[in-house]
Design a protein around this motif. Structure first.
Motif, PDB file in Angstrom:
ATOM      1  N   LEU A 181     -36.253  10.970   6.738  1.00 23.59           N
ATOM      2  CA  LEU A 181     -35.197  11.984   6.700  1.00 23.59           C
ATOM      3  C   LEU A 181     -35.389  12.897   5.491  1.00 23.59           C
ATOM      4  O   LEU A 181     -35.248  14.129   5.606  1.00 23.59           O
ATOM      5  N   ARG A 185     -35.871  16.800   6.114  1.00 22.44           N
ATOM      6  CA  ARG A 185     -34.747  17.669   5.772  1.00 22.44           C
ATOM      7  C   ARG A 185     -35.059  18.617   4.624  1.00 22.44           C
ATOM      8  O   ARG A 185     -34.619  19.777   4.637  1.00 22.44           O
ATOM      9  N   TYR A 186     -35.813  18.146   3.627  1.00 23.84           N
ATOM     10  CA  TYR A 186     -35.911  18.906   2.382  1.00 23.84           C
ATOM     11  C   TYR A 186     -37.271  19.551   2.112  1.00 23.84           C
ATOM     12  O   TYR A 186     -37.353  20.439   1.268  1.00 23.84           O
TER      13      TYR A 186
END
Length: 232
Positions: A181, A185-186
Motif C-alpha cells: 500500500l 499510494r505514495y
C-alpha cells in the motif's frame, strides 16, 4: 546501478565506480551466505539507517578494515567513533551531505533505535530512511525499518525516488500488504526490492504476499536471492 541484497536489510550498491554498503549485518545474519571479502571489496562508504544491532551489524569491523566513511545520524556516529571508527560523517533527519559523487539524505522512519550495553539500552538517535542521489543514476530510497506514514507522500514529492528498498517482514516493520500500500499510494517507483524478511522466524519467511499485493501495479518487483545482484 547494481544492487545486491545480502539478506535482511543489508545491501551492496554500486554505480559510477562507487561501492557502498547499507546496514551491513553480515555476521549472525541467517540470510547472508556470501563471501565477506567480496562483499566489502572496494567500498568507500557505509550507510546506516538506525542504531539496532541487525542494521549496524559489522560496521565497526568493516570500517576498520576498509577505511570506509560511515554516514548515519549524529548520536550513532559518535558512538561508532567511540568504538574506534576513524571516519564518520554525522547527520540528522532532513539533512543532506555530499559524499563526493553522490549525496545522502536522512528522512523519517517510524521505528526505534538503541543497543544494549551491560543490560542497559543505550539510545542512539532517531531511526531514519536513506535517500541516495547521484547524477545520471536513479534515486534510491532505503526505507529503513518503518511502518507506513502519510509523510511518505512528502518524501516522494521532495526526492522522487525511482528505486525502493522496502521492509515487508511484519512484527518489527510494516507487513507485506501495508508495504505494498505504501509503494502504490505514495511513490512512482520503477522498481522495488523487498527486505527485512526471511532472516529470523518471527519475520515473514518469504516475499510471496508482497508480490501478490503488488500484482497489476506498474512498479516492477525484484526478489533476488541473497547474494544475487539486480541491474537497474
Amino acid at each position: 546501478m547494481r544492487i545486491t541484497w545480502l539478506g535482511h536489510s543489508a545491501f551492496r550498491v554500486e554505480f559510477d565506480g562507487h561501492a557502498l554498503l547499507i546496514d551491513p549485518f553480515l555476521t549472525g545474519n541467517p540470510g547472508f551466505n556470501g563471501d565477506h571479502a567480496a562483499v566489502t571489496a572496494g567500498i568507500s562508504h557505509i550507510l546506516i539507517t538506525h542504531g539496532h544491532g541487525d542494521h549496524v551489524g559489522d560496521t565497526i569491523a568493516i570500517a576498520k578494515e576498509t577505511g570506509a566513511t560511515v554516514v548515519t545520524n549524529y548520536e550513532l556516529c559518535m558512538w561508532l567513533a567511540s568504538q574506534g571508527v576513524a571516519k564518520v560523517d554525522p547527520m540528522n533527519t532532513g539533512g543532506t551531505t555530499d559524499q563526493g559523487g553522490f549525496t545522502v539524505t536522512l528522512v523519517r522512519a517510524d521505528h526505534s533505535a538503541g543497543m544494549g550495553e551491560a543490560g542497559v539500552a543505550v539510545p542512539l538517535g532517531f531511526p531514519n530512511g536513506l535517500i541516495v542521489k547521484a547524477k545520471g543514476q536513479p534515486t534510491l530510497y532505503h526505507f529503513g525499518d518503518t511502518d507506513i506514514f502519510s509523510d511518505m507522500g512528502l518524501i516522494a514529492e521532495l526526492h522522487q525516488p525511482r528505486i525502493g528498498l522496502v521492509p515487508i517482514g511484519d512484527r518489527f516493520t510494516m507487513g507485506a500488504e501495508v508495504a505494498a500500500l505504501a509503494v502504490k499510494r505514495y511513490f512512482d517507483f520503477d522498481a522495488v526490492l523487498p527486505c527485512h524478511y526471511a532472516s529470523f522466524p518471527p519475520l515473514a519467511a518469504n516475499a510471496d504476499a508482497f508480490v501478490t499485493a503488488m500484482q497489476g501495479h506498474k512498479t516492477r518487483v525484484h526478489t533476488p536471492k541473497s547474494g544475487e545482484a539486480v541491474e537497474l
